[in-house]
Design a protein around this motif. Structure first.
Motif, PDB file in Angstrom:
ATOM      1  N   ASP A  48       0.814  -1.220   0.000  1.00  0.00           N
ATOM      2  CA  ASP A  48       0.000   0.000   0.000  1.00  0.00           C
ATOM      3  C   ASP A  48       0.851   1.275   0.000  1.00  0.00           C
ATOM      4  N   PRO A  49       1.870   1.392   0.882  1.00  0.00           N
ATOM      5  CA  PRO A  49       2.723   2.587   0.797  1.00  0.00           C
ATOM      6  C   PRO A  49       3.337   2.768  -0.600  1.00  0.00           C
ATOM      7  N   ASP A  50       3.712   1.662  -1.250  1.00  0.00           N
ATOM      8  CA  ASP A  50       4.311   1.780  -2.581  1.00  0.00           C
ATOM      9  C   ASP A  50       3.279   2.220  -3.618  1.00  0.00           C
ATOM     10  N   LEU A  51       2.082   1.608  -3.595  1.00  0.00           N
ATOM     11  CA  LEU A  51       1.070   2.011  -4.587  1.00  0.00           C
ATOM     12  C   LEU A  51       0.729   3.482  -4.446  1.00  0.00           C
ATOM     13  N   ILE A  52       0.592   3.943  -3.214  1.00  0.00           N
ATOM     14  CA  ILE A  52       0.295   5.367  -2.991  1.00  0.00           C
ATOM     15  C   ILE A  52       1.424   6.222  -3.567  1.00  0.00           C
ATOM     16  N   THR A  53       2.656   5.795  -3.305  1.00  0.00           N
ATOM     17  CA  THR A  53       3.821   6.548  -3.791  1.00  0.00           C
ATOM     18  C   THR A  53       3.855   6.568  -5.319  1.00  0.00           C
ATOM     19  N   TYR A  54       3.552   5.436  -5.957  1.00  0.00           N
ATOM     20  CA  TYR A  54       3.561   5.388  -7.426  1.00  0.00           C
ATOM     21  C   TYR A  54       2.439   6.255  -8.011  1.00  0.00           C
ATOM     22  N   TRP A  55       1.283   6.246  -7.342  1.00  0.00           N
ATOM     23  CA  TRP A  55       0.203   7.143  -7.793  1.00  0.00           C
ATOM     24  C   TRP A  55       0.642   8.592  -7.699  1.00  0.00           C
ATOM     25  N   LEU A  56       1.261   8.967  -6.562  1.00  0.00           N
ATOM     26  CA  LEU A  56       1.667  10.370  -6.372  1.00  0.00           C
ATOM     27  C   LEU A  56       2.752  10.769  -7.371  1.00  0.00           C
ATOM     28  N   ALA A  57       3.547   9.774  -7.811  1.00  0.00           N
ATOM     29  CA  ALA A  57       4.625  10.042  -8.777  1.00  0.00           C
ATOM     30  C   ALA A  57       4.118   9.994 -10.225  1.00  0.00           C
ATOM     31  N   ASP A  58       2.813   9.761 -10.416  1.00  0.00           N
ATOM     32  CA  ASP A  58       2.247   9.550 -11.755  1.00  0.00           C
ATOM     33  C   ASP A  58       2.957   8.405 -12.471  1.00  0.00           C
ATOM     34  N   ALA A  59       3.327   7.390 -11.704  1.00  0.00           N
ATOM     35  CA  ALA A  59       4.083   6.264 -12.260  1.00  0.00           C
ATOM     36  C   ALA A  59       3.328   4.947 -12.139  1.00  0.00           C
ATOM     37  N   ILE A  60       2.101   4.980 -11.637  1.00  0.00           N
ATOM     38  CA  ILE A  60       1.367   3.728 -11.423  1.00  0.00           C
ATOM     39  C   ILE A  60       1.065   3.065 -12.770  1.00  0.00           C
ATOM     40  N   ASP A  61       1.192   1.760 -12.823  1.00  0.00           N
ATOM     41  CA  ASP A  61       0.885   1.037 -14.058  1.00  0.00           C
ATOM     42  C   ASP A  61      -0.624   0.872 -14.227  1.00  0.00           C
ATOM     43  N   GLU A  62      -1.044   0.689 -15.480  1.00  0.00           N
ATOM     44  CA  GLU A  62      -2.478   0.515 -15.763  1.00  0.00           C
ATOM     45  C   GLU A  62      -3.065  -0.714 -15.070  1.00  0.00           C
ATOM     46  N   ARG A  63      -2.200  -1.727 -14.769  1.00  0.00           N
ATOM     47  CA  ARG A  63      -2.693  -2.904 -14.053  1.00  0.00           C
ATOM     48  C   ARG A  63      -3.297  -2.528 -12.716  1.00  0.00           C
ATOM     49  N   GLY A  64      -2.873  -1.365 -12.173  1.00  0.00           N
ATOM     50  CA  GLY A  64      -3.351  -0.951 -10.853  1.00  0.00           C
ATOM     51  C   GLY A  64      -2.319  -1.212  -9.771  1.00  0.00           C
ATOM     52  N   TYR A  65      -1.207  -1.833 -10.141  1.00  0.00           N
ATOM     53  CA  TYR A  65      -0.102  -1.983  -9.201  1.00  0.00           C
ATOM     54  C   TYR A  65       1.202  -1.934  -9.988  1.00  0.00           C
ATOM     55  N   GLY A  66       2.291  -1.702  -9.286  1.00  0.00           N
ATOM     56  CA  GLY A  66       3.593  -1.654  -9.948  1.00  0.00           C
ATOM     57  C   GLY A  66       3.824  -0.357 -10.706  1.00  0.00           C
ATOM     58  N   ILE A  67       5.023  -0.287 -11.314  1.00  0.00           N
ATOM     59  CA  ILE A  67       5.465   0.927 -11.990  1.00  0.00           C
ATOM     60  C   ILE A  67       5.243   0.794 -13.494  1.00  0.00           C
ATOM     61  N   ARG A  68       4.671   1.841 -14.088  1.00  0.00           N
ATOM     62  CA  ARG A  68       4.355   1.828 -15.519  1.00  0.00           C
ATOM     63  C   ARG A  68       5.614   1.577 -16.362  1.00  0.00           C
ATOM     64  N   GLY A  69       5.492   0.685 -17.325  1.00  0.00           N
ATOM     65  CA  GLY A  69       6.608   0.426 -18.234  1.00  0.00           C
ATOM     66  C   GLY A  69       7.737  -0.376 -17.614  1.00  0.00           C
ATOM     67  N   ASP A  70       7.481  -0.961 -16.447  1.00  0.00           N
ATOM     68  CA  ASP A  70       8.534  -1.730 -15.777  1.00  0.00           C
ATOM     69  C   ASP A  70       8.920  -2.943 -16.626  1.00  0.00           C
ATOM     70  N   SER A  71      10.126  -3.441 -16.403  1.00  0.00           N
ATOM     71  CA  SER A  71      10.566  -4.670 -17.071  1.00  0.00           C
ATOM     72  C   SER A  71      10.522  -5.806 -16.052  1.00  0.00           C
ATOM     73  N   TRP A  72      10.723  -7.050 -16.517  1.00  0.00           N
ATOM     74  CA  TRP A  72      10.489  -8.221 -15.671  1.00  0.00           C
ATOM     75  C   TRP A  72      11.649  -9.205 -15.706  1.00  0.00           C
ATOM     76  N   GLU A  73      12.853  -8.660 -15.896  1.00  0.00           N
ATOM     77  CA  GLU A  73      14.040  -9.515 -16.039  1.00  0.00           C
ATOM     78  C   GLU A  73      14.267 -10.392 -14.814  1.00  0.00           C
ATOM     79  N   VAL A  74      14.091  -9.815 -13.635  1.00  0.00           N
ATOM     80  CA  VAL A  74      14.391 -10.587 -12.418  1.00  0.00           C
ATOM     81  C   VAL A  74      13.390 -11.736 -12.270  1.00  0.00           C
ATOM     82  N   MET A  75      12.101 -11.438 -12.487  1.00  0.00           N
ATOM     83  CA  MET A  75      11.097 -12.507 -12.369  1.00  0.00           C
ATOM     84  C   MET A  75      11.367 -13.610 -13.408  1.00  0.00           C
ATOM     85  N   SER A  76      11.753 -13.207 -14.632  1.00  0.00           N
ATOM     86  CA  SER A  76      12.043 -14.203 -15.676  1.00  0.00           C
ATOM     87  C   SER A  76      13.219 -15.075 -15.269  1.00  0.00           C
ATOM     88  N   ALA A  77      14.252 -14.449 -14.702  1.00  0.00           N
ATOM     89  CA  ALA A  77      15.441 -15.213 -14.298  1.00  0.00           C
ATOM     90  C   ALA A  77      15.106 -16.166 -13.157  1.00  0.00           C
TER      91      ALA A  77
END
Ligand code: GDP
Length: 308
Positions: A48-77
């Protein structure tokens, strides 16, 4: 004007973004639920603190969580290495968790560790974890007690829910920063968040209800129910368990003794209320709801009887 908002990660976070337009960064403090926090991949995640922070930064992803345009290299690895990745964190999202975790490991308080995330995202408003002490929401459903994220993500939030517990909440105290934000606010807003598992843990902290009741500012809630329904997420499931009807009036019991007024898209009996469109689907709608909420609160003043 100094505004203090109590918030979970979705409805409350959208209102936080609207409030930021109205108050400016210096005027906004958000008190965020940390009952959803968890440790995974070696990092401390504060959803919750992160989602609020991403919303305030105008960086929230359309999914509703996480950072817009983020990559997923670590999860893939991790996935390629055969590790479980049921809780998906994007690379930049994970970097924010690393910042927090490193500072916690060095002995800093969660408040200061999250403040570093807020700075890293370029946000100047304050986003305060509700407490520095561990509080963990646990959900029992279909005979199994699970940590909140496991219930939500791994088990896909299948009810019915038999029990909700905020482990640690009774002993955990709001931080000095949280108490000061409540005591010095001109307006306190309980955001349109899940009343059971987002606002519930905040109100369950030792001394929190008393601090709100003693505040000099009017306290208004914005209903998370839009058109008599829940917009997204498991709020309905939790409200059903808690016996909360999906109407603004259904919140009166949960927030008993705390409210001077309610903002909702329906009439509310028994309390001063403002009936307006509460859907925040655009920046304009978020700003407009924030403006109307603050004007309504200012018109009320403080109506609750002084405690003590
Ligand atoms: P979570 O921590 O991600 O579950 O999010 P919250 O608890 O902060 O918010 C969940 C609630 O937000 C749901 O009950 C939704 O109905 C509500 N919500 C989402 N979008 C809006 C909106 O635009 N307006 C209002 N009034 N409520 C919303």
């Amino acid at each position: 004007m100094r505004v203090t908002l109590l918030s979970g990660g979705t409805g409350g976070a959208k209102l936080a973004r609207g409030l930021l337009d109205v108050t400016g960064a210096a005027g906004l403090t958000v008190i965020a639920n940390t009952g959803d926090d968890t440790e995974i991949y070696g990092v401390h995640v504060s959803p919750d603190p992160d989602l609020i922070t991403y919303w305030l930064a105008d960086a929230i992803d359309e999914r509703g969580y996480g950072i817009r345009g983020d990559s997923w290299e670590v999860m893939s690895a991790l996935e390629a290495a055969g590790r479980p990745v049921w809780f998906r964190l994007g690379d930049r999202d994970l970097a924010m968790c690393l910042i927090r975790t490193e500072l916690l490991g060095a002995g800093e308080r969660l408040t200061d560790a999250h403040a570093a995330v807020v700075r890293a995202m370029g946000v100047e408003a304050r986003v305060l974890p509700m407490t520095d002490e561990p509080v963990r929401t646990r959900v029992t459903a279909r005979g199994r007690a699970l940590p909140f994220q496991e219930f939500m993500v791994a088990e896909r939030a299948v009810g019915p829910i038999e029990n909700v517990e905020f482990a640690g909440a009774e002993a955990a105290r709001p931080t000095a920063e949280v108490l000061a934000a409540i005591a010095t606010a001109d307006v306190i807003v309980i955001g349109p968040s899940n009343p059971v598992v987002s606002i519930g843990p905040i109100l369950a902290l030792a001394g929190m209800r008393e601090a709100l009741a003693a505040a000099r500012a009017p306290v208004v809630a914005v209903s998370p129910f839009v058109g008599g329904a829940v917009l997204k997420g498991p709020t309905a499931l939790f409200c059903e368990h808690a016996g909360i009807e999906l109407r603004a009036g259904g919140l009166l019991d949960a927030y008993e003794g705390l409210l001077d007024g309610m903002v909702a898209d329906e009439p509310v009996a028994g309390l001063a209320s403002l009936e307006v469109d509460t859907l925040m689907a655009s920046p304009e709608a978020r700003r407009s709801l924030a403006t109307m909420t603050l004007e309504f609160a200012a018109s009320l003043g403080r109506r609750r009887p002084t405690s003590g």
